[in-house]
Design a protein around this motif. Structure first.
Motif, mmCIF file in Angstrom:
data_model
loop_
_atom_site.group_PDB
_atom_site.id
_atom_site.type_symbol
_atom_site.label_atom_id
_atom_site.label_comp_id
_atom_site.label_asym_id
_atom_site.label_seq_id
_atom_site.Cartn_x
_atom_site.Cartn_y
_atom_site.Cartn_z
ATOM 1 N N ALA A 1 0.837 -1.208 0.000
ATOM 2 C CA ALA A 1 0.000 0.000 0.000
ATOM 3 C C ALA A 1 0.868 1.254 0.000
ATOM 4 N N ARG A 2 1.953 1.210 0.758
ATOM 5 C CA ARG A 2 2.853 2.370 0.845
ATOM 6 C C ARG A 2 3.424 2.726 -0.534
ATOM 7 N N GLU A 3 3.678 1.715 -1.361
ATOM 8 C CA GLU A 3 4.236 1.938 -2.695
ATOM 9 C C GLU A 3 3.177 2.384 -3.705
ATOM 10 N N LEU A 4 1.922 2.042 -3.454
ATOM 11 C CA LEU A 4 0.842 2.342 -4.402
ATOM 12 C C LEU A 4 0.057 3.601 -4.074
ATOM 13 N N ALA B 1 -0.676 -5.755 -2.281
ATOM 14 C CA ALA B 1 -1.769 -5.486 -3.216
ATOM 15 C C ALA B 1 -2.878 -6.529 -3.117
ATOM 16 N N ALA B 2 -2.517 -7.781 -2.854
ATOM 17 C CA ALA B 2 -3.540 -8.833 -2.724
ATOM 18 C C ALA B 2 -4.461 -8.536 -1.543
ATOM 19 N N GLU B 3 -3.894 -8.080 -0.438
ATOM 20 C CA GLU B 3 -4.698 -7.733 0.738
ATOM 21 C C GLU B 3 -5.560 -6.509 0.456
ATOM 22 N N ILE C 1 -6.342 0.084 5.445
ATOM 23 C CA ILE C 1 -5.339 -0.912 5.076
ATOM 24 C C ILE C 1 -4.025 -0.449 5.699
ATOM 25 N N GLY C 2 -3.228 -1.397 6.131
ATOM 26 C CA GLY C 2 -1.922 -1.068 6.690
ATOM 27 C C GLY C 2 -0.947 -0.674 5.593
ATOM 28 N N ALA C 3 -0.032 0.217 5.907
ATOM 29 C CA ALA C 3 0.926 0.708 4.917
ATOM 30 C C ALA C 3 1.767 -0.409 4.315
ATOM 31 N N ASP C 4 2.011 -1.472 5.076
ATOM 32 C CA ASP C 4 2.866 -2.555 4.590
ATOM 33 C C ASP C 4 2.081 -3.745 4.046
ATOM 34 N N LEU D 1 -9.198 3.205 -0.054
ATOM 35 C CA LEU D 1 -8.911 2.832 1.326
ATOM 36 C C LEU D 1 -7.896 3.799 1.928
ATOM 37 N N PRO D 2 -8.191 4.319 3.111
ATOM 38 C CA PRO D 2 -7.172 5.082 3.827
ATOM 39 C C PRO D 2 -6.045 4.121 4.223
#
Length: 139
Positions: A4-7, A87-89, A81-84, A102-103
């Motif tokens: 998530a952090r990368e996207l 993408a599947a999650e 969603i957690g930063a780490d 999602l925040p």
């Protein structure tokens, strides 16, 4: 698989829980977005506010958007969603909760927003197609 952090988009503007919906609508228009995270005075995420919330839950009910606060529309705990998380999650969470954004949180801090489009740019077509189908289904 990207996290998530990368996207995510990390330039996130909150609407204060105490701010009225006229202010929220103006901020959405200025930023060119359809949703804003609702943050309390403690800077903690209280929920998400969408343009649809303003139309359906305020205007359509004949309520004055100048007298309704963003916090009044925050419904329980926001889906995050957690930063780490990968993408599947992100896809599983979006599909389960039928949301398109999602925040992203790191601990208790809001650090970004990840949208379907962010995930779509990084993954093969099939998982994204499945997600769009899942979040578009009617109850």
């Amino acid at each position: 698989m990207p996290t998530a952090r990368e996207l995510m988009t990390n330039d996130v503007t909150c609407i204060g829980a105490q701010d009225d919906l006229k202010t929220a609508a103006r901020r959405m228009a200025e930023l060119g977005v359809g949703s804003l995270p609702i943050c309390g005075t403690d800077s903690r995420l209280k929920g998400m506010l969408t343009d649809r919330d303003i139309v359906v839950r305020v205007l359509a009910e004949g309520r004055d958007p100048g007298s309704v606060t963003a916090g009044e529309l925050a419904q329980g705990e926001a889906v995050t969603i957690g930063a780490d998380d990968d993408a599947a999650e992100i896809l599983r969470t979006m599909a389960k909760h039928k949301v398109r954004r999602l925040p992203v949180v790191d601990g208790h801090d809001l650090v970004g927003i990840v949208a379907v489009a962010d995930v779509a740019r990084s993954l093969p077509e099939q998982p994204v197609g499945d997600l769009i189908e899942a979040i578009s289904e009617h109850h």
